[in-house]
Design a protein around this motif. Sequence first.
Motif, mmCIF file in Angstrom:
data_model
loop_
_atom_site.group_PDB
_atom_site.id
_atom_site.type_symbol
_atom_site.label_atom_id
_atom_site.label_comp_id
_atom_site.label_asym_id
_atom_site.label_seq_id
_atom_site.Cartn_x
_atom_site.Cartn_y
_atom_site.Cartn_z
ATOM 1 N N LEU A 1 -5.873 13.199 -7.683
ATOM 2 C CA LEU A 1 -5.909 12.850 -9.169
ATOM 3 C C LEU A 1 -5.465 11.367 -9.164
ATOM 4 N N ALA A 2 -4.386 11.082 -8.443
ATOM 5 C CA ALA A 2 -3.778 9.766 -8.515
ATOM 6 C C ALA A 2 -4.841 8.544 -8.007
ATOM 7 N N ASP A 3 -5.232 9.235 -6.857
ATOM 8 C CA ASP A 3 -6.483 8.305 -6.278
ATOM 9 C C ASP A 3 -7.642 8.087 -7.001
ATOM 10 N N GLU A 4 -8.101 8.903 -7.804
ATOM 11 C CA GLU A 4 -9.095 8.692 -8.799
ATOM 12 C C GLU A 4 -8.738 7.699 -9.915
ATOM 13 N N ALA A 5 -7.395 7.921 -10.485
ATOM 14 C CA ALA A 5 -6.973 7.068 -11.442
ATOM 15 C C ALA A 5 -7.058 5.721 -10.890
ATOM 16 N N ARG A 6 -6.477 5.681 -9.522
ATOM 17 C CA ARG A 6 -6.483 4.108 -9.155
ATOM 18 C C ARG A 6 -7.802 3.476 -8.716
ATOM 19 N N GLU B 1 0.851 -1.066 0.043
ATOM 20 C CA GLU B 1 -0.070 0.004 -0.019
ATOM 21 C C GLU B 1 0.818 1.159 0.095
ATOM 22 N N LYS B 2 1.841 1.373 0.798
ATOM 23 C CA LYS B 2 2.719 2.341 1.021
ATOM 24 C C LYS B 2 3.507 2.477 -0.319
ATOM 25 N N ILE B 3 3.815 1.675 -0.815
ATOM 26 C CA ILE B 3 4.690 1.687 -2.387
ATOM 27 C C ILE B 3 3.636 2.215 -3.363
ATOM 28 N N ASP B 4 2.445 1.673 -3.203
ATOM 29 C CA ASP B 4 1.527 1.975 -4.188
ATOM 30 C C ASP B 4 1.179 3.503 -4.406
ATOM 31 N N TYR C 1 3.199 -3.501 -10.119
ATOM 32 C CA TYR C 1 4.692 -2.995 -9.766
ATOM 33 C C TYR C 1 4.947 -2.972 -8.447
ATOM 34 N N ALA C 2 4.148 -2.352 -7.441
ATOM 35 C CA ALA C 2 4.085 -2.140 -6.293
ATOM 36 C C ALA C 2 4.300 -3.430 -5.391
ATOM 37 N N GLN C 3 3.879 -4.487 -5.842
ATOM 38 C CA GLN C 3 3.553 -5.698 -5.422
ATOM 39 C C GLN C 3 5.177 -6.316 -5.695
#
Lengths: 338, 186, 566, 234
Positions: C451-456, B35-38, B57-59
Amino acid sequence: MAHNSPYLTKASSVQSVMLRVVLALIPGIVAYVWFFGPAVLIQLGLASFTAIAAEALVLKLRKRPIWRFVSDGSALVTAWLIALSFPPLGPWWLIVVGTLVAIIVAKHLYGGLGQNPFNPAMVAFALMIVAYPLLMSRWPNVATSINFQQACELIFGASTMDAITSATPLDTLRTALHGADASTTIQTVLAKTPRLGHGWDWIAGGYLLGGLYLLQQRIITWHLPTAFLLSMALLAGVSNQLDPAHFNGVAFELLSGGTLLAAFFIVTDPVSSCTTPRGKLIFAAGVGLMTWVIRHFGGYPDGIAFAVLLMNVAAPLIDMYTQPPVFGQKSDMKPKHD
Amino acid sequence: MFEAILVMSVGAIVLGAALGYAAVKFRVEGDPLVEKIDAILPQTQCGQCSFPGCKPYAQAIARGEAEINQCPPGGEDGIRKLADLLGREFKPLSAEHGIEKPKAVAVIDEQTCIGCTLCIQACPVDAIVGAAKQMHTIIAEQCTGCELCLPPCPVDCITMETLHETVETWKWKYPVVTLHPAANLQ
Amino acid sequence: MTTPLRSLFDFNGGVKPDYHKDASTRLSIGVLSAPTEVPTELVIPLHQSIGGTPRPIVAVGEQVKKGQRIGDADGDVSSAVHASTSGTVSAIEMRRMPHPSGLSSLCVVLETDGRDEWIACQAFDHKLATPQEIRDYLRDCGVVGLGGAVFPTHLKLNADRQGGIETLIINGAECEPYITCDDMLMRERANDIVRGVVLMREILGAKQVRIGIEDNKPEAIAAMQVAVGDCGDDLQVVVVPTRYPAGGAKQLIRVITGIEVPHGKRSIDYDVQCFNVATALAIYEAIGLGRPLISRIVTVAGNVDAPRNFDVLIGTPIKKIIAACSPLPDTNRLIMGGPMMGVEMPGDEVPVVKATNCILLGSNKIFPPPAPEMPCIRCGECALACPADLQPLELYWFSRAKIFGKAQEYHLFDCIECGCCSYVCPSNIPLVDYYRFAKSEIWAREKEKSLADEARDRFEFRQFRDVRDEQEKSARLAARAAAAAAAKQLATTDTVAIPNTEASTEANEKAALIAAAIARAREQQVTATPQNMQQLSAEQLAEISAIEARRAEIREQAKPHLPPDA
Amino acid sequence: MNAYKEIILNGTWKQNSILAQLLGLCPLLAISTNFVNAVSLGLATVVVMLLANLAISALRSFIPYEIRIPVFVLVIASLVTVVDLSFNAFLHDLYLVLGIFIPLIVTNCIVLARVEAFAAKNGLAAATLDGAMMGIGFVWVIALLGLIREFIGQGTLFSGIEMIFPSAHAIQVLPESYPGFLIAILPPGAFFVLGFMIAGRNWLEARANERQREQLRHQRTQGKSGNAIASDAA
């Protein structure tokens, strides 16, 4: 890019602040010279020269603008505080080494002006009193007058000084009270040396005058000196009431040693003390408490240096927990509608 | 002698048992590291790292199977943050995975678009709207600039437009003390 | 109504710089909005208030009249924009903004015709209108806060509240040095201001009204007191002590009512609302006269021979008004706003906008470049001067070290950027610059993160959908296969070929379709004009081409961001 | 062979237990008041480390993972007991001076750290060498620290040497009148001197890094005209 707003600035500078602090020390120095002779002037000169030379050297090594920082006057303030807290008849190298330590180690190794977590003058004092406890107690006897030439000879090592030096009043009392003879009380010591502490009160008065000037100039706020002096007075008053034989009275405690110098010039060092109003009160009260404890139960005659250094360590933490409430966050403000 | 050995043995057995129990009982489950990497990865979902999206990729990083320098959109900043988080050495961006580019969004030339929906299928964040044989368009705010829609387009009607600073996105610069420049007004 | 006897409250901090206000109050407000004075070209930025950028509703070449709406508010938090005089729209394009960045934004460029022809103005009867109608009307009149923050006024004139609010505060404090536009406005148009105040009071249902004016403006106080006495309503003029920043809305509310409105809360939550005097006038003009906001008073001061206030049309290039004051030759910077909070202008061609209360000309003599920055010695002067009761020195350490989380913990966003800390700092540290940097950096990061959260989220949803579609498809296939198997069992004689290569044929079909589409597109490009346009009249064709042109233009604007002008 | 070279370099300089890892500071600061004490304790630690690494490396496949730490401590404790008893028997005066710090080698984190991080994962020869080199890294630092503190603090060298070699004597380096810098011998002095030593090491490392980077940059600018692969490899 040009600078941004505000385009107006108040005419004040670090230099003017520091020079006013130096100015404020002068009444105390005058009293000092009056009672203990001109030796302290030599020490002031030595310390000032060493401090400025060391400052310039380190600034050059650190590739900082030399003139801008040498001229800010902060090294001079440190030097004068060292000279006033060191014994006036100590050998020349004592104060030179002390000043070097203050400027190079306590100030510049931590990043220079504004970055030092410890009060440089007090670092110098603490280090030297630990390293040379005997030399650091070479105070002139108030009764004997020393002229300029004698002082030079003493400081630069051309003669011995046992005859004319004596311990500070605090030291005298401490040695007597912690001596072998358990029956000694303050009263018996005072009976033997009736003029104990004489002259120190006038010097303290001089520092008080300077301190009031700084308050008037708004360079220091009332919080630090008041809290420091009050906590000392309170402790001295209570302990003296409980055990007058072994604890000094309020007047003696406040007027002897470096109490007033510390109250207005050392505890108030903005860089290494607290900055929030409540923090300042806690900080200074803490210094007062520790000074009193070290004076009466510690191994050294005066504990201000150690007390200040110990509280310096705690200052950032105190500041963190005493942040004043910001605009609109005082507890009594409740919105009428949500 | 015998006594000493006995004492040591008993001590060893008791402590060993306690440790063995603790190892089973207090095993750490899950992997909050992913999660932190992501959270550091830019979520462009562009796949330039050779993984199908930021989460995979994070995993892979968390498992130690991927280097931290494979994300071109994250740039040097991102690599530095990952290096800090994972206590690994900073490495410059690996060239085989691409180069750091200014942030851009895709724009469809609506005159040329034939409405084939291939880009819609390629978009990892559903930022393209349109239907078969209808003109498509890109929702600029939701486009991550991953460029995945470029290769499938049969008529090459998608271009990347670099985002320029506007009055709204402009940032105050870090103050630097410089001498005042000479007057530049008439 | 004389000066009230009630006691005032105090706010912490603040500074007392030299005010320099006398110079620009000697002459009456000059009029640069007279027909003969109108410049040949006005540049009216569409984005002039907090909130969304208004959409242009005029086309290039269109004739507009004075006061005609040219930009429609985009959503509720936005405000309309109007033509400041009559003329022709010569362009809708990116022009440099009066903003420290020097970047451009979309503007309507007006070629004036010198006739200065008004649209038909009609007063608005707020007593018959619903609160929503009042809000919409003010939004369409483009009324925004003229104290400098340009917050859309219709959002603050919230008449929904049952029983009305407690206190309406009118801000005539004007605490920044050099600026005198509100002062002059109160001296010369006190009656109109008071009419506006009465209107606001009626809309808000305020129980009491206080007009706060700093005690260094005796003429304005006198004029307002006369006007208040004439109006017959029980308004009160409150004289507040002169101290910067007493004119900050929160500080003035504190001084007059004792209420501290914290960051993130609106003053309406505390039953108080605060408007600038110029805003009151704008409300009077909008409701009472039916005129939208198309001009404002601007102080020109600083390094000029004849500092003065002017009534200026929005969109006038600032060089036009500077020229009227004969600037001194050593002028080296143009500042919009006052010396404490103003921002430097990228050039003198930028237009006056609704936020422009003052054009300050600077030189090295009146605003000397700061002495070299020294390290912070934690002297605490800034904390004593901070009107928001912050610890600027701590914020400085955190902003400088880019420890933004800590800076926010120490209430960075409570900072109103008044500049008091920088003003008093003996080390000459540009403290406010550090806070501005930290704030814009934090905003940018938060935006990037959202924005990154939304993209995720969108990516994850897409993956989920792919998996779901796959499952549904395989379920469908399985069902079909089962059905086929059943059919096979039924019809034992005739074997029907079941397409088991469904996927590949599907792909082939698609490829063929695409190829056909490409071919069609090519064909279309060759035959340039569409078939259905052949039998049209010339006018229709012209109309179509105009529409095409406008479309192209809108497309141009809709492009995310254009490269900055050279 | 290269691996051994790296072990030697790591132990004595790059991963030096004191200067780089700041491990085992308690005995270091307490005992480094003079050179003789410092070296004695340092050598005792070397012996323990060498033997501990040897023993653990040999036993590593028999020790269950969960209880490895108690086993390590047990082995180290036995070795320290041997060293402690030997000091008592052969260097009794010194034993009295070093006092509790010899038994405390058990808890010295350098020993446990090397056993855990290296000996438990590597072969016999490498582990033994690592133990010895890490120990030597500790010895030279504590010896230098003792030397400096003794010199500044009382102006002598090798005071107390007679406890080991009865015929030898301390050397008075500075004149008898030297007042002594008491604080160097007191605990704060140990921190000061160690601080300066660490600063010195950091400075040297930073300089070395800078030089390396300079070289890289140089190679890269040259490599641009030549082949790109060579510069990438560099």
